[in-house]
Design an enzyme around this catalytic site. Sequence first.
Site, PDB file in Angstrom:
ATOM      1  CG  ASP A  24      30.866  44.009  50.257  1.00 50.98           C
ATOM      2  OD1 ASP A  24      31.840  44.026  50.804  1.00 50.98           O
ATOM      3  OD2 ASP A  24      30.577  44.076  48.793  1.00 50.98           O
ATOM      4  CG  HIS A  57      34.048  44.097  48.267  1.00 51.29           C
ATOM      5  ND1 HIS A  57      33.208  44.850  47.922  1.00 51.29           N
ATOM      6  CD2 HIS A  57      35.329  44.460  47.557  1.00 51.29           C
ATOM      7  CE1 HIS A  57      33.669  45.854  47.285  1.00 51.29           C
ATOM      8  NE2 HIS A  57      34.894  45.514  47.076  1.00 51.29           N
ATOM      9  CD  GLN A 109      35.116  44.931  41.950  1.00 51.65           C
ATOM     10  OE1 GLN A 109      36.076  45.314  41.434  1.00 51.65           O
ATOM     11  NE2 GLN A 109      34.847  44.310  43.211  1.00 51.65           N
ATOM     12  CB  SER A 110      34.970  47.807  44.507  1.00 49.62           C
ATOM     13  OG  SER A 110      35.559  48.111  45.765  1.00 49.62           O
ATOM     14  N   GLY A 142      37.886  48.126  40.065  1.00 55.73           N
ATOM     15  CA  GLY A 142      37.938  48.757  41.534  1.00 55.73           C
ATOM     16  C   GLY A 142      39.340  48.713  42.090  1.00 55.73           C
ATOM     17  N   GLY A 143      39.771  49.018  43.482  1.00 51.73           N
ATOM     18  CA  GLY A 143      40.912  49.083  43.933  1.00 51.73           C
ATOM     19  C   GLY A 143      41.129  50.084  45.028  1.00 51.73           C
ATOM     20  CB  ALA A 144      40.934  50.677  47.832  1.00 54.55           C
TER      21      ALA A 144
END
Length: 533
Positions: free
Chosen positions: A442, A474, A339-340, A268-270
């Site tokens: 979350d 989260h 993830q995310s 992940g990482g937006a």
Amino acid sequence: MPSHILPVTNPNLHSSKQHSYLRIDPTTMPLKQNDPITSTRLVSSPFEDETIISVRPLLSRTPSFAGTTTTSSSASYQQRRRRVASENSLSSLSDEAIGQRQSLAREVDHAAPETFLLTRLSLKLLGYMGILVQYEKLELLRSIRIYSMDEWIRNEGLFSILLCNCSWAALVASVSNVENSGDFEGQFFMAESCEIRLVGYRWIMRFLALGCYSLMLFPGFIQVGYYYFFSGRVLRSIVYGDQPRNRLDLYLPKNTDGPKPVVAFVTGGAWIIGYKAWGSLLGQQLSERDIMVACIDYRNYPQGTMSNMVEDASKGISFVCNKIAEYGGDPNRVYLMGQSAGGHIAACALVEQAIKEAGEGGSTTWSVLQIKTYFGLSGGYNLFNLVDYFHSRGLYRSIFLSIMEGEESLRRFSPEVIVQDPNLKKAVSLLPPIVLFHGTADYSIPADSSKSFAETLQSVGVRAESILYEGKTHTDLFLQDPMRGGNDRMFEDLVSIIHSDDREAQAKDEVAPPRRRLVPEFMLQLAHRVSPF
């Protein structure tokens, strides 16, 4: 060239005055260097055997230059050899230096565009980090009434004010008139277009919280980083495509007694700060349970938009499916996980691949049938429900829509919406079992996102379930709990599904030692409290 004719005594004749003339090939005339009196020549003869004949030279051999001895000649020869060797050595060093300079130049050429992209991203993010108020017309400016500067700052929660196309003196002159007239007047209104960027107090607090959060987990980050860079069981930056970010890290199990199950993991990482190394903790711990992990890197925004991210992830999955056997993995036991934001990207890649295989798209290099199960960890799957939520959390609508290639592309990148299309029933039927993990606390992506997606999948005939963990944020499931050591519910659930068809692996899991703690408990509790996620 005339032939060389030498008189040779014929052994068949007793008279020394009678001679037989034999033709000699000058190329087969080696001289015997250590005999100054005679020279031995190999003479071509009409007889079957070759005859060695000694001939006394007409003149004795002398050095080329008078007064030069054999020793001096040898010394001169050695000196020439040393000079040639020295020149060759200098040439080799010069070539090596040139090669190093060229290699450095290539590295600089590669780093320059990356640095430019990161700088542009930083400036763009700084531009979106505040509350943007733009007044295009003078009439609009005059219509805005602010009765108190203190009230303005208090109501908006502002920490500082940044101005574009306006001077600070203009603002001060305007504010000085606010208390008297309740309106902006004076030099401030002289600007035809004035843009005020107000950096919110909440963003400053989030950065401070992020710093405290990272500090609390720093002991764990150090240990995980050491393993990532120095462990012999981590193969870093394996190339899987032609883009600069098309790399993956491979975490190998210690035991090599047979093909291992593989998890293709998208971090992940937006959609902005994703990186393959973020999965190093998960890769390390799964490899200790005889599970191979491939952490796939991909282009982030603004280096790429959502379609580029999905394309990169699909290429990485294709590499795992087609090449993992070369590293000891089992191509028949490949699991996909994200993830995310990585969970969203992986889900989009999976659905897009199913549509292609159903005959609705282009050619394919891997099949959804090769994926045994998809695991989504704290992901979002319906962008229509997340645009406003992300905007309220600081990922503003304008930049989010830029990542997703505009509002018209939200449907394309919303797996929950796509699977409900009645025209895609064939593609939906190809999807593997789907398991979604999420924490109920979350605040980055609500747990309802996974719950709703699982229910939608079940309604269209896909085997799916959502597993919710009470009170988990989260990052609890992905960072704090693994660093706590001992037994981790989410981790054990993940391993049990992967090893569900392997009785031997299940037996090993039952006697597996508890994982080592990486961070003291009080620091984990503080990290949980200050987490900006």
